[in-house]
Design a protein around this motif. Structure first.
Motif, PDB file in Angstrom:
ATOM      1  N   ALA A 128      38.679 -26.942  19.257  1.00 48.12           N
ATOM      2  CA  ALA A 128      37.922 -27.498  18.299  1.00 48.12           C
ATOM      3  C   ALA A 128      37.834 -28.859  18.103  1.00 48.12           C
ATOM      4  O   ALA A 128      38.519 -29.511  18.949  1.00 48.12           O
ATOM      5  N   CYS A 129      36.605 -29.303  17.630  1.00 53.45           N
ATOM      6  CA  CYS A 129      36.270 -30.790  17.849  1.00 53.45           C
ATOM      7  C   CYS A 129      36.019 -31.485  16.584  1.00 53.45           C
ATOM      8  O   CYS A 129      35.500 -32.463  16.415  1.00 53.45           O
ATOM      9  N   ALA A 130      36.115 -30.637  15.420  1.00 51.90           N
ATOM     10  CA  ALA A 130      35.573 -31.312  14.194  1.00 51.90           C
ATOM     11  C   ALA A 130      36.127 -32.649  13.778  1.00 51.90           C
ATOM     12  O   ALA A 130      35.443 -33.599  13.520  1.00 51.90           O
ATOM     13  N   GLY A 131      37.560 -32.890  14.161  1.00 51.25           N
ATOM     14  CA  GLY A 131      38.045 -34.200  13.692  1.00 51.25           C
ATOM     15  C   GLY A 131      37.464 -35.239  14.387  1.00 51.25           C
ATOM     16  O   GLY A 131      36.980 -36.242  13.999  1.00 51.25           O
ATOM     17  N   GLU A 132      37.415 -35.126  15.843  1.00 50.53           N
ATOM     18  CA  GLU A 132      36.663 -36.032  16.483  1.00 50.53           C
ATOM     19  C   GLU A 132      35.165 -36.166  16.230  1.00 50.53           C
ATOM     20  O   GLU A 132      34.789 -37.447  16.364  1.00 50.53           O
ATOM     21  N   LEU A 133      34.526 -35.293  16.057  1.00 52.89           N
ATOM     22  CA  LEU A 133      33.191 -35.465  16.083  1.00 52.89           C
ATOM     23  C   LEU A 133      32.665 -36.046  14.686  1.00 52.89           C
ATOM     24  O   LEU A 133      32.126 -36.880  14.507  1.00 52.89           O
ATOM     25  N   MET A 134      33.532 -35.694  13.727  1.00 53.29           N
ATOM     26  CA  MET A 134      33.047 -36.272  12.399  1.00 53.29           C
ATOM     27  C   MET A 134      33.470 -37.906  12.321  1.00 53.29           C
ATOM     28  O   MET A 134      32.800 -38.401  11.350  1.00 53.29           O
ATOM     29  N   ARG A 135      34.559 -38.267  12.888  1.00 56.33           N
ATOM     30  CA  ARG A 135      35.021 -39.661  13.062  1.00 56.33           C
ATOM     31  C   ARG A 135      33.678 -40.393  13.786  1.00 56.33           C
ATOM     32  O   ARG A 135      33.777 -41.364  13.395  1.00 56.33           O
ATOM     33  N   ILE A 166      35.360 -13.796  10.474  1.00 57.90           N
ATOM     34  CA  ILE A 166      34.167 -14.927  10.385  1.00 57.90           C
ATOM     35  C   ILE A 166      34.041 -15.459   8.948  1.00 57.90           C
ATOM     36  O   ILE A 166      33.946 -16.762   8.940  1.00 57.90           O
ATOM     37  N   ALA A 167      34.587 -14.734   8.077  1.00 58.22           N
ATOM     38  CA  ALA A 167      34.607 -15.420   6.359  1.00 58.22           C
ATOM     39  C   ALA A 167      35.710 -16.643   6.443  1.00 58.22           C
ATOM     40  O   ALA A 167      35.347 -17.665   6.049  1.00 58.22           O
ATOM     41  N   GLU A 168      36.885 -16.404   7.368  1.00 61.08           N
ATOM     42  CA  GLU A 168      37.871 -17.417   7.415  1.00 61.08           C
ATOM     43  C   GLU A 168      37.578 -18.529   8.210  1.00 61.08           C
ATOM     44  O   GLU A 168      37.785 -19.715   7.807  1.00 61.08           O
ATOM     45  N   THR A 169      36.862 -18.311   9.196  1.00 59.79           N
ATOM     46  CA  THR A 169      36.298 -19.343  10.198  1.00 59.79           C
ATOM     47  C   THR A 169      35.246 -20.142   9.281  1.00 59.79           C
ATOM     48  O   THR A 169      35.214 -21.338   9.454  1.00 59.79           O
ATOM     49  N   ALA A 170      34.488 -19.483   8.689  1.00 64.12           N
ATOM     50  CA  ALA A 170      33.345 -20.232   7.780  1.00 64.12           C
ATOM     51  C   ALA A 170      34.064 -21.169   6.979  1.00 64.12           C
ATOM     52  O   ALA A 170      33.476 -22.378   6.704  1.00 64.12           O
ATOM     53  N   HIS A 171      35.024 -20.714   6.069  1.00 66.35           N
ATOM     54  CA  HIS A 171      35.758 -21.470   4.935  1.00 66.35           C
ATOM     55  C   HIS A 171      36.331 -22.574   5.939  1.00 66.35           C
ATOM     56  O   HIS A 171      36.391 -23.800   5.215  1.00 66.35           O
ATOM     57  N   ALA A 172      36.943 -22.507   7.011  1.00 68.90           N
ATOM     58  CA  ALA A 172      37.509 -23.522   7.816  1.00 68.90           C
ATOM     59  C   ALA A 172      36.628 -24.614   7.978  1.00 68.90           C
ATOM     60  O   ALA A 172      36.687 -25.817   7.999  1.00 68.90           O
ATOM     61  N   ALA A 173      35.316 -24.092   8.528  1.00 67.34           N
ATOM     62  CA  ALA A 173      34.351 -25.045   8.908  1.00 67.34           C
ATOM     63  C   ALA A 173      33.846 -25.910   7.760  1.00 67.34           C
ATOM     64  O   ALA A 173      33.818 -27.250   7.672  1.00 67.34           O
ATOM     65  N   GLU A 174      33.645 -25.539   6.577  1.00 66.37           N
ATOM     66  CA  GLU A 174      33.163 -25.753   5.382  1.00 66.37           C
ATOM     67  C   GLU A 174      34.323 -27.104   4.997  1.00 66.37           C
ATOM     68  O   GLU A 174      34.118 -28.264   4.758  1.00 66.37           O
ATOM     69  N   PHE A 175      35.804 -26.561   5.016  1.00 64.36           N
ATOM     70  CA  PHE A 175      37.000 -27.463   4.734  1.00 64.36           C
ATOM     71  C   PHE A 175      37.048 -28.801   5.702  1.00 64.36           C
ATOM     72  O   PHE A 175      37.144 -29.789   5.327  1.00 64.36           O
ATOM     73  N   PHE A 176      36.579 -28.486   6.924  1.00 71.52           N
ATOM     74  CA  PHE A 176      36.224 -29.820   7.835  1.00 71.52           C
ATOM     75  C   PHE A 176      35.074 -30.236   7.928  1.00 71.52           C
ATOM     76  O   PHE A 176      34.760 -30.958   8.663  1.00 71.52           O
ATOM     77  N   LEU A 177      34.330 -30.282   6.779  1.00 71.17           N
ATOM     78  CA  LEU A 177      32.978 -31.193   6.355  1.00 71.17           C
ATOM     79  C   LEU A 177      31.860 -30.603   7.166  1.00 71.17           C
ATOM     80  O   LEU A 177      31.029 -31.357   7.056  1.00 71.17           O
ATOM     81  N   SER A 178      31.730 -29.412   7.586  1.00 77.31           N
ATOM     82  CA  SER A 178      30.419 -28.958   8.025  1.00 77.31           C
ATOM     83  C   SER A 178      29.455 -28.912   7.185  1.00 77.31           C
ATOM     84  O   SER A 178      29.563 -28.567   5.800  1.00 77.31           O
ATOM     85  N   ASP A 179      28.190 -29.178   7.472  1.00 76.16           N
ATOM     86  CA  ASP A 179      27.277 -29.202   6.488  1.00 76.16           C
ATOM     87  C   ASP A 179      26.251 -27.912   6.261  1.00 76.16           C
ATOM     88  O   ASP A 179      25.493 -27.835   5.549  1.00 76.16           O
ATOM     89  N   GLY A 180      26.704 -26.935   7.225  1.00 75.26           N
ATOM     90  CA  GLY A 180      25.967 -25.767   7.067  1.00 75.26           C
ATOM     91  C   GLY A 180      26.840 -25.036   8.265  1.00 75.26           C
ATOM     92  O   GLY A 180      26.891 -25.525   9.385  1.00 75.26           O
ATOM     93  N   VAL A 181      27.050 -23.409   8.123  1.00 75.14           N
ATOM     94  CA  VAL A 181      27.417 -22.636   9.267  1.00 75.14           C
ATOM     95  C   VAL A 181      26.268 -21.931   9.712  1.00 75.14           C
ATOM     96  O   VAL A 181      25.387 -21.344   9.199  1.00 75.14           O
ATOM     97  N   ILE A 182      26.236 -21.554  11.227  1.00 71.60           N
ATOM     98  CA  ILE A 182      25.396 -20.864  12.104  1.00 71.60           C
ATOM     99  C   ILE A 182      25.961 -19.542  12.370  1.00 71.60           C
ATOM    100  O   ILE A 182      27.071 -19.780  13.034  1.00 71.60           O
ATOM    101  N   VAL A 183      25.364 -18.326  12.085  1.00 68.74           N
ATOM    102  CA  VAL A 183      25.814 -17.117  12.410  1.00 68.74           C
ATOM    103  C   VAL A 183      24.943 -16.639  13.548  1.00 68.74           C
ATOM    104  O   VAL A 183      23.766 -16.990  13.271  1.00 68.74           O
ATOM    105  N   THR A 184      25.415 -15.955  14.666  1.00 65.28           N
ATOM    106  CA  THR A 184      24.714 -15.465  15.825  1.00 65.28           C
ATOM    107  C   THR A 184      24.935 -14.148  16.067  1.00 65.28           C
ATOM    108  O   THR A 184      26.163 -13.787  15.753  1.00 65.28           O
ATOM    109  N   GLY A 185      24.325 -13.392  16.901  1.00 69.92           N
ATOM    110  CA  GLY A 185      24.640 -12.323  17.638  1.00 69.92           C
ATOM    111  C   GLY A 185      25.425 -12.532  18.702  1.00 69.92           C
ATOM    112  O   GLY A 185      25.924 -13.720  19.040  1.00 69.92           O
ATOM    113  N   SER A 186      25.475 -11.491  19.614  1.00 69.30           N
ATOM    114  CA  SER A 186      26.362 -11.632  20.832  1.00 69.30           C
ATOM    115  C   SER A 186      25.932 -12.521  21.860  1.00 69.30           C
ATOM    116  O   SER A 186      26.613 -13.073  22.844  1.00 69.30           O
ATOM    117  N   SER A 187      24.541 -12.637  21.979  1.00 67.94           N
ATOM    118  CA  SER A 187      23.917 -13.415  23.085  1.00 67.94           C
ATOM    119  C   SER A 187      22.445 -13.996  22.722  1.00 67.94           C
ATOM    120  O   SER A 187      22.229 -13.674  21.620  1.00 67.94           O
TER     121      SER A 187
END
Length: 262
Positions: A128-135, A166-187
């Motif tokens: 995970a890179c959220a802390g470093e990236l947002m700083r 995926i819902a918990e992952t999205a919640h964590a991303a928002e908590f770590f200040l993501s401006d929007g989450v992207i959902v994809t298929g397998s490839s």
């Protein structure tokens, strides 16, 4: 940037100098990217994202200065060619480099991999890179550049976080200040699992973007559950990402969008 059922076209930048499949000069690469961007703007798209997808095999987590410099030059060419909101992704997971280019070229957003939780991609293990990236975003004065983050992303194994849905992952991303989450298929080009997308409806407070597999034929199924749609492969001839943009596919897709908006 307004994300209200926005259609964002993907420009797959030709292989850059120093990568195994490179065959064009920087000037030629810029010309091709700018032309694709103009096609998207003329078709009525709402935004564009550029990505160095031809640079296979990808490096993991960072790229050399030659790639960052080349992407900055390409980004400037695209910025000069169109007036639409623009975004950038630098593969694979070179999120700080993408932010730097976005800042320099007056782009509005980046697409970031590996923001929260670890996963195993075809390039190897991503932490995970959220802390470093947002700083880093704060340190270069780029708070106005939105960071849209992939969750449970394509081309990856998520076995190590199989107990985190995926819902918990999205919640964590928002908590770590993501401006929007992207959902994809397998490839690349594969459709999103609709049940996963629906599970985010009451969890995510910010934008949900779909990052793969959207076509003129299935857009209506996903329309009510996403704020924006990143489309690349479907706009290309024969629906294959390496091919040139198909004007006919663009036209048919945007006709579908017009019907849904009305």
């Amino acid at each position: 940037m307004n994300l209200n059922k926005s259609i964002i076209g993907m420009v797959h930048v030709q292989a850059l100098p120093g990568t195994p499949r490179n065959k064009f000069s920087i000037a030629e690469i810029c010309e091709i990217a700018a032309q694709e961007a103009k096609q998207y703007e003329s078709a009525g798209l709402d935004g564009i994202i550029i990505e160095n997808m031809h640079d296979v095999p990808y490096l993991k987590g960072s790229v050399g200065p030659e790639i960052t410099a080349a992407m900055a030059v390409v980004a400037k060419a695209v910025r000069d060619a169109v007036k639409l909101p623009l975004g950038i992704q630098i593969l694979a997971g070179a999120n700080k480099e993408a932010l730097a280019v976005a800042k320099a070229a007056n782009f509005q957003f980046i697409r970031a991999e590996g923001f929260v939780f670890g996963h195993v991609a075809d390039e190897g293990y991503f932490d995970a890179c959220a802390g470093e990236l947002m700083r880093y975003r704060k340190s270069i004065g780029a708070e106005d550049i939105l960071v849209f983050t992939d969750i449970k992303k394509k081309h990856s194994s998520h076995a190590i976080t199989s107990d985190v849905d995926i819902a918990e992952t999205a919640h964590a991303a928002e908590f770590f200040l993501s401006d929007g989450v992207i959902v994809t298929g397998s490839s690349t080009g594969k459709a999103v699992y609709l049940h996963e997308l629906k599970s985010l409806k009451d969890i995510v407070h910010g934008p949900v973007l779909i990052g793969s597999g959207i076509t003129a034929e299935n857009l209506s199924e996903y329309w009510d559950y996403s704020s924006a749609f990143i489309v690349g492969s479907h706009f290309k001839e024969d629906g294959y990402w390496e091919n040139p943009v198909s004007e006919e596919r663009l036209r048919r897709f945007m006709e579908t969008v017009a019907q849904l908006r009305n």
